[in-house]
Design a protein around this motif. Structure first.
Motif, PDB file in Angstrom:
ATOM      1  N   GLN A 246       0.825  -1.211   0.000  1.00 11.59           N
ATOM      2  CA  GLN A 246       0.000   0.000   0.000  1.00 11.59           C
ATOM      3  C   GLN A 246       0.861   1.265   0.000  1.00 11.59           C
ATOM      4  OE1 GLN A 246      -0.929  -2.532   2.663  1.00 11.59           O
ATOM      5  NE2 GLN A 246      -1.913  -3.355   0.836  1.00 11.59           N
ATOM      6  N   LEU A 268      -2.735   0.551 -12.082  1.00  9.61           N
ATOM      7  CA  LEU A 268      -2.970   1.178 -10.789  1.00  9.61           C
ATOM      8  C   LEU A 268      -2.721   2.683 -10.879  1.00  9.61           C
ATOM      9  CD1 LEU A 268      -1.184  -1.437  -8.499  1.00  9.61           C
ATOM     10  CD2 LEU A 268      -3.637  -1.245  -8.959  1.00  9.61           C
ATOM     11  N   ARG A 269      -3.174   3.403  -9.879  1.00 12.79           N
ATOM     12  CA  ARG A 269      -3.009   4.851  -9.837  1.00 12.79           C
ATOM     13  C   ARG A 269      -1.943   5.213  -8.801  1.00 12.79           C
ATOM     14  NH1 ARG A 269      -9.000   6.105  -8.222  1.00 12.79           N
ATOM     15  NH2 ARG A 269      -8.404   4.311  -6.926  1.00 12.79           N
ATOM     16  N   GLU A 272      -2.427   7.235  -5.352  1.00 16.17           N
ATOM     17  CA  GLU A 272      -3.756   6.943  -4.815  1.00 16.17           C
ATOM     18  C   GLU A 272      -3.843   5.483  -4.366  1.00 16.17           C
ATOM     19  OE1 GLU A 272      -7.131   8.385  -7.052  1.00 16.17           O
ATOM     20  OE2 GLU A 272      -5.864   9.844  -8.086  1.00 16.17           O
ATOM     21  N   ASP A 273      -3.654   4.558  -5.289  1.00 16.63           N
ATOM     22  CA  ASP A 273      -3.657   3.145  -4.911  1.00 16.63           C
ATOM     23  C   ASP A 273      -2.416   2.790  -4.098  1.00 16.63           C
ATOM     24  OD1 ASP A 273      -6.073   2.638  -6.277  1.00 16.63           O
ATOM     25  OD2 ASP A 273      -4.986   2.444  -8.169  1.00 16.63           O
TER      26      ASP A 273
END
Length: 346
Positions: A246, A268-269, A272-273
């Motif tokens: 994370q 994925l971002r 953010e992700d």
């Protein structure tokens, strides 16, 4: 163009062209003793008048592996020209053996001062004893050396890498304070055995030790480069989804920028992700912060040229320097990146 300017320009061209190569020498990975706080200097040393003669500074630069390193080299070349100091520079291209060869070259040419940005911390005692026997003072720049006899060098000019790791960890703990459950952290390490890689990792880990829900679950060397950062992050994201991190803690901006590319390729971002925290403070990283792809950057100032030239003049004037000099540095977040990006000089 004056002779000094022409010489400085040629030095920079040769360095950035990567004219030297070689393998790294043997290294160890144990952490050096921390620097006592009473010898840290957070501001520039006092200004002294220009020297009455032109001194010769032999400088062993460790390589040209990153945007930060290129800015560091440019700062030294420009500062030498402004100070009227003749700069004799050699690029080791990440090889300690090449650094030893450069230092012996400087000894043979009877330079006034030798400055070294060491590839790794260990293995320096014998060569520094050779320099001491030659009667040439030594300045350690950017990365430290681990030697029993501290009299082998006059001063160390460079960032507090341990504190940089602490700052990164504190930001992460605050950013993720509302997150429940285990937070998995991926770490991109720099060159094995290098001071920034050792100390940044140590500062980060020791800061999160009291927060057991935060765990460094993935950690791998990526050599401070964009290409390796992208490759290693891609490997992390090839693992089962439940093992994905994370948080990404990168020991420098170039690796973080490479990782951003891999994260986007995985759908994925970034920012953010995955919360992304990096160290250096390059303009390119600030641009990525402005776009929301990097969350925070801890500053590591590469513009050490003026301090190095000032220290050279102080030494040649017979003045005493503190054993440790640390430039002022800060941490920046994506909320202020837009206001700060145009201020970046590298």
């Amino acid at each position: 163009m004056t002779l000094v300017k022409r010489g400085a320009a040629m030095i920079l061209i040769l360095l950035l062209a990567g004219c030297w190569s070689g393998d790294n020498g043997p290294v160890k990975t144990s952490s050096p003793p921390s620097v006592p706080p009473d010898i840290l200097l957070k501001s520039e040393i006092p200004v002294v008048p220009p020297p009455s003669k032109s001194y010769v500074l032999g400088f062993s630069q460790l390589g040209s592996e990153s945007t930060w390193r290129e800015a560091n080299t440019s700062s030294i070349v420009e500062a030498a020209e402004e100070a009227g100091i003749s700069l004799m520079m050699r690029n080791a291209e990440q090889s300690q053996k090449k650094q030893f060869e450069a230092i012996r070259f400087f000894i043979r040419n009877n330079v006034d001062v030798i400055a070294i940005a060491p590839v790794v911390q260990y293995g320096w005692e014998p060569i520094l004893k050779e320099v001491k026997q030659a009667g040439i003072p030594v300045i350690i720049l950017d990365r430290s050396v681990n030697v029993k006899d501290s009299s082998l060098y006059v001063t160390f000019i460079g960032s507090d890498f341990y504190e940089e790791g602490v700052k990164a960890a504190k930001y992460m703990l605050d950013k993720m304070r509302h997150r429940t459950g285990t937070v998995k952290i991926a770490e991109l390490q720099g060159t094995v055995g290098s001071t920034p890689s050792i100390d940044r990792g140590r500062g980060f880990r020791e800061t999160i030790r009291a927060a057991p829900d935060f765990q460094v679950s993935l950690s791998q060397v990526a050599d401070f480069t964009v290409a390796k950062g992208r490759k290693v992050m891609s490997q992390f994201l090839e693992l089962p989804r439940e093992e994905w991190p994370q948080v990404l803690f990168s020991h420098n901006d170039d690796m973080a920028i490479g990782a951003v590319e891999a994260i986007e390729e995985a759908g994925l971002r970034p920012g953010e992700d995955l919360v992304i925290i990096s160290i250096d403070g390059t303009r390119r990283a600030f641009e990525q912060m402005k776009e929301g792809k990097i969350n925070a950057v801890v500053e590591c100032n590469p513009l050490l040229g003026p301090l190095l030239m000032q220290a050279t003049n102080e030494i040649m004037a017979g003045r005493t320097l503190p054993k440790r000099m640390v430039p002022e540095e800060d941490i920046f977040t994506q909320e202020i990146a837009s206001d700060e990006v145009e201020k970046r000089k590298y």
